[in-house]
Design an enzyme around this catalytic site. Structure first.
Site, PDB file in Angstrom:
ATOM      1  N   CYS A  15       0.849  -1.192   0.000  1.00  0.00           N
ATOM      2  CA  CYS A  15       0.000   0.000   0.000  1.00  0.00           C
ATOM      3  C   CYS A  15       0.890   1.249   0.000  1.00  0.00           C
ATOM      4  O   CYS A  15       0.636   2.222  -0.709  1.00  0.00           O
ATOM      5  CB  CYS A  15      -0.874   0.049   1.247  1.00  0.00           C
ATOM      6  SG  CYS A  15      -1.740  -1.482   1.629  1.00  0.00           S
ATOM      7  N   CYS A  28      -8.178  -1.756  -4.258  1.00  0.00           N
ATOM      8  CA  CYS A  28      -6.719  -1.620  -4.360  1.00  0.00           C
ATOM      9  C   CYS A  28      -6.047  -2.990  -4.296  1.00  0.00           C
ATOM     10  O   CYS A  28      -5.093  -3.242  -5.028  1.00  0.00           O
ATOM     11  CB  CYS A  28      -6.182  -0.666  -3.297  1.00  0.00           C
ATOM     12  SG  CYS A  28      -6.522   1.081  -3.728  1.00  0.00           S
TER      13      CYS A  28
END
Lengths: 115, 271
Positions: free
Chosen positions: B185, B232
């Protein structure tokens, strides 16, 4: 807690191993299609490449590759597994993780080498 | 090159997995962004990608000046809140306080309780039915609750060893590489924030939780923070993980804590 973390990453690695590399369907993709295709190399996500539209700028522009990589095998190695040179890189290990087939890695290498 | 090296040195201390307290982690986090974007005010990180990109900011402001595309949905969420009796649950007697209180670490269950987890529990208690986790009703109601707290500041507390362990797990997830693309991330939302992936500018992780549930033009609707996590993860070609699972809640706990001190906002629009 630590055990969960390592088992999660083990699962992720396993999952990655079993994801089949993107196989060219009925029709072979050209070198350019493998390099630019959003579901193939998608190199434009991060690199400006002459001839490609809407590039990202996470990585450096891919230009003068013959001068940057006198030895073409080094360029292929960068594409096959960018973590060799930089373990923290954001660039996906296209060959090592089976994002592209060996043949597709060759195709991308050939295409980028002309830039 | 020199700049790159300093940046990397800065990163390695951020990534340090050793347990550190939230305040010192957040200080490092804020300093990283301050160095990367010296002209962006701390308070402006509530605006996500628009805090960094002048180009799309005017479009964002125009949308907010008009009738934002999520306004009706949020109003409906307010009606649903009453209709389903959620105001009767102790956790939601004071909706604004509920937004500020969550997520918190519950010593009794030894788990992080997100606002959505509390909503799901309350909804089930009141109606005997299950509520989803990502969009539709839960996103509308959660957005309405958060609207009541607009202007107040995120203030997530991590106290005690078990809470710290949950936070540490969320932090390790955020910085850890995963998926076929081998990305973290942090690769996109820390080290490359402000850069472009194709035409998408990458938002800074500082402020990721101020406007949730967010509206996305691509969704043509509202979605919870964890709906976005799912998107994501998919883009990283990582294994899907259910919204409201323990690991996603710990990730949210970490992310919310990193946004401590930022204002909760009702400006939910994102591209």
């Amino acid at each position: 807690m630590k055990k969960t973390i390592s088992s999660i990453s083990a699962v992720a690695t396993l999952a990655a191993l079993f994801v089949m590399p993107l196989q060219a369907g009925a029709k072979e993709m050209t070198d350019e299609e493998v390099t630019f295709g959003r579901k193939a190399g998608n190199c434009l996500a991060c690199h400006m490449i002459p001839g490609g539209n809407l590039p990202g700028n996470i990585g450096p522009p891919l230009l003068a590759m013959k001068a940057r990589f006198p030895n073409k095998a080094d360029l292929r190695a960068q594409i096959w597994d960018a973590t060799e040179k930089n373990p923290n890189t954001i660039m996906p290990p296209f060959g090592k993780h089976g994002v592209l087939t060996e043949k597709q890695v060759d195709q991308v290498t050939n295409y980028i080498y002309t830039k | 090159m020199k700049k790159l090296i300093t940046a990397i040195a800065g990163i390695s201390f951020l990534v340090g997995m050793a347990s550190a307290d939230v305040d010192s982690d957040q200080k490092a986090f804020i300093n990283y962004f301050k160095t990367a974007f010296p002209n962006v005010e701390f308070a402006d990180y509530t605006n996500g990608v628009y805090s960094l990109d002048e180009g799309s900011r005017s479009q964002f402001e125009e949308i907010l000046d008009g009738i934002p595309p999520y306004e009706e949905a949020v109003e409906k969420g307010g009606k649903e809140f009453v209709e389903f009796g959620l105001n009767k649950c102790a956790a939601f007697k004071d909706p604004a306080a509920a937004r500020v209180k969550h997520p918190y670490f519950d010593e009794a269950t030894q788990k992080v309780v997100t606002l959505e987890a509390a909503l799901k529990a309350c909804y089930q208690e009141q109606t005997g039915k299950k509520l989803g986790s990502k969009k539709g009703k839960i996103a509308r109601i959660s957005a309405w609750i958060s609207d009541q707290a607009a202007g107040e500041k995120i203030n997530v507390k991590v106290e005690g060893a078990a809470a710290q362990a949950a936070y540490d797990q969320g932090k390790a997830f955020f910085y850890g590489k995963r998926g076929q693309f081998n990305m973290a991330c942090a690769d996109c939302h820390v080290y490359n924030a402000g850069k472009k992936a194709r035409a998408d500018i990458l938002s800074p992780a500082l402020g990721h939780t101020t406007h949730v549930p967010m509206y996305r033009a691509k969704w043509a609707g509202l979605g919870t923070l964890q709906r976005r996590y799912g998107g994501c993860l998919k883009n990283m070609r990582a294994k899907p993980i259910s919204a409201q699972s323990e690991i996603m809640n710990n990730l949210e706990y970490f992310q919310q804590a990193m946004s401590n001190g930022l204002e909760i906002t009702d400006a939910r629009y994102r591209k």
